[in-house]
Design an enzyme around this catalytic site. Structure first.
Site, PDB file in Angstrom:
ATOM      1  CE  LYS A 189      -3.925  -2.317   0.440  1.00 16.84           C
ATOM      2  NZ  LYS A 189      -3.506  -3.723   0.580  1.00 16.84           N
TER       3      LYS A 189
HETATM    4  C1  LIG Z   1      -4.102  -4.898   0.168  1.00 19.78           C
HETATM    5  C2  LIG Z   1      -3.258  -6.114   0.108  1.00 19.78           C
HETATM    6  C3  LIG Z   1      -3.479  -7.118  -0.841  1.00 19.78           C
HETATM    7  C4  LIG Z   1      -4.626  -7.054  -1.818  1.00 19.78           C
HETATM    8  O1  LIG Z   1      -4.474  -6.038  -2.773  1.00 19.78           O
HETATM    9  P1  LIG Z   1      -5.743  -5.509  -3.584  1.00 19.78           P
HETATM   10  O2  LIG Z   1      -5.239  -4.349  -4.355  1.00 19.78           O
HETATM   11  O3  LIG Z   1      -6.751  -5.117  -2.541  1.00 19.78           O
HETATM   12  O4  LIG Z   1      -6.228  -6.618  -4.423  1.00 19.78           O
HETATM   13  C5  LIG Z   1      -2.620  -8.195  -0.867  1.00 19.78           C
HETATM   14  N1  LIG Z   1      -1.605  -8.310   0.026  1.00 19.78           N
HETATM   15  C6  LIG Z   1      -1.369  -7.362   0.944  1.00 19.78           C
HETATM   16  C7  LIG Z   1      -0.246  -7.561   1.905  1.00 19.78           C
HETATM   17  C8  LIG Z   1      -2.175  -6.230   1.024  1.00 19.78           C
HETATM   18  O5  LIG Z   1      -1.926  -5.299   1.950  1.00 19.78           O
END
Ligand SMILES: *Cc1c(COP(=O)(O)O)cnc(C)c1O
Length: 500
Positions: free
Chosen positions: A116
């Protein structure tokens, strides 16, 4: 002659059109509940040879300028410079690590050690720039639902940013101990964290409801506030995520792992469908991506969707060891639905209305055909743990529980299809963020052990240092204690903003 139109943004549901990029970013979610989409996905105007030697920051500029067409070069370069700096623990920003014949694209070298950070390091800068460009003098209130990682990354980005407040809602029993501590120790007078008695979908639905509450928004406006979103429903999250797929492809070429024109596959651990959608945008921009392997955990609503053409959220919500993927309503899928329907906003709006009223919808055979670039798979905890263990013992590379879901699904994909194209697996979190589950996978039951003891054991076992992000929370004081039920979210927001 065809008139050449400047790129603009419109709602997937047809209710809003003709916004600039900065307006779409400021608003977050469209007024009709839809998601903003560019009128076209621009083609990358650089050759592979030109891209190959570029830094992450330069690649980011080259990709993002094509979408953020109302930002000046100076504005955009300044945002990029402030975002991708020494906050990341490597100059590469997103390094590729080859292990067991697969390329792990590590997206967890930012402040909160999850992917993120890739978009949320820059979103606050894009948003405050957008506010200036559009003469917004109201305070921007970022409302965010998190499955564990977005919340911390968004707060790290927005903490003490003048003119902004951020309120994060997370599922009370649905995040890892490190994720929860990271959020509840967050500093910054403009940050607030609320535990929801419910799951991520409850939190996300509640936030979307507040975005659509005209009476509440009017009340906020009177007091000088306006909402925006840091969730991946915001197009300002999606666009920065395209960058690392372009970058990975260029680096594979630069490192002579692929030839010019050689197709690669990507495998992405998926929840809200934001990360994998960014890879799809990269493909549409001209990057030679073959298959997009969409990996789910036990909440395999997307696997079922790609297998049958029916999206059905009417099922048990399962708490797994990859909590950031525990999602049954994948918001960003709406953008793929819209594209697959030939940008028919009426079709999109009808399907989303069915999702809201019946919890399910079925797409047409033509739409399914238009989604053939995607391959859905899933891995349960046994397969997830097995993959962590196997790769660690074979190569010494230790991955987190989310990355391992994608890695395990990728192996299934190869077994089923025999596809031997080189593959990039999106590595979305540091194993230190999910220490208990990762240690369980490699060393068996860890009941009764303290989280930080496990973290230290992991460090010894993997011969890697404990990341700064984890050291920081070892002894940090808890600053946030708010809790509420999903139907109290509105009152909670009012109370936090001091307008109740
Ligand atoms: C948010 C997240 C995901 C999923 O990503 P999306 O964009 O919501 O599909 C996968 N792994 C981790 C560690 C995340 O923080």
């Amino acid at each position: 002659m065809e008139e050449i139109m400047a790129l603009s943004y419109q709602s997937t549901r047809g209710g809003q059109k003709g916004l600039t990029a900065s307006q779409a970013i400021l608003q977050g979610l469209a007024a009709d509940g839809g998601l903003f989409m560019p009128t076209e996905i621009p083609k990358l105007d650089l050759s592979l040879e030109e891209l190959a030697p570029m830094s992450y920051q330069e690649t980011a500029y080259q990709v993002m300028k094509l979408f953020l067409t109302d930002y000046t070069e100076e504005e955009l370069r300044s945002c990029i410079q402030k975002a991708y700096d020494a906050k990341f623990d490597t100059e590469e920003i997103a390094p590729l690590v080859k292990a067991g014949g697969v390329y792990y694209l590590e997206l967890f070298h930012g402040k909160t050690i999850a992917f993120k950070d890739m978009a949320l390091s820059i979103l606050p800068h894009l948003m405050t720039t957008a506010a200036k460009k559009n003469q917004v003098d109201q305070e921007i209130v970022i409302l965010t639902a998190t499955s564990g990682d977005t919340g911390k990354a968004a707060m790290a980005g927005f903490a003490d940013v003048p003119g902004t407040r951020i309120i994060v809602f997370y599922p009370k029993n649905g995040v890892s101990p490190v994720q929860e501590l990271q959020m509840r120790t967050q500093k910054g007078d403009n940050t607030a964290v609320v535990a929801i008695e419910g799951n991520f979908d409850d939190a996300q639905t509640g936030v979307k409801k507040l975005f659509g509450d005209e009476e509440f928004k009017a009340r906020l406006a009177e007091r000088g506030f306006q909402f925006s979103s840091a969730n991946s429903i915001n197009i300002g999250r999606l666009i920065p995520q395209i960058v690392y797929y372009v970058y990975a492809w260029a680096k594979l070429f630069e490192n002579r792992e692929i030839a010019a024109g050689e197709e690669i596959n990507v495998a992405v651990p998926t929840g809200n469908f934001g990360n994998i959608l960014a890879a799809y945008f990269a493909k549409k921009m001209g990057i030679p991506i073959g298959k997009l392997i969409c990996a789910s955990n036990d909440n395999k609503v997307l696997y079922d969707f790609f297998a049958t053409g029916t999206y059905d959220k009417n099922r048990e919500f399962i708490l797994t060891k990859s909590p950031s993927m525990d999602i049954l309503i994948s918001s960003n899928l709406e953008r793929l639905i819209y594209l697959s329907a030939g940008c028919d906003s009426q079709e999109d709006a009808d399907l989303m209305a069915q999702l809201s009223s019946q919890g399910r919808y079925q797409v047409t055979p033509q739409m399914r055909k238009n989604m053939e670039d995607f391959w859905g798979g899933f891995a349960d905890w046994e397969e997830d743990a097995g993959e962590i263990r196997r790769v660690f013992s074979d190569t010494g590379y230790l991955m987190d529980t989310h990355t391992a879901v994608a890695s395990a699904v990728y192996r299934k994909y190869v077994k089923e299809t025999g596809d031997s194209r080189k593959t990039v697996v999106a590595s979305t979190a540091s194993p230190y963020k999910f220490a208990r589950s990762v240690m369980e996978a490699i060393a068996g039951n860890q009941d009764g052990k303290d989280e930080f003891a496990l973290i230290d054991e992991m460090s010894a076992l993997s011969a890697t240092p404990v990341p700064e992000a984890v050291e920081e929370i070892r002894s940090a004081p808890i600053r946030h204690n708010r809790e509420c039920s999903p139907d109290q979210m509105k009152e909670e927001v009012a109370s936090i903003l001091g307008i109740s």
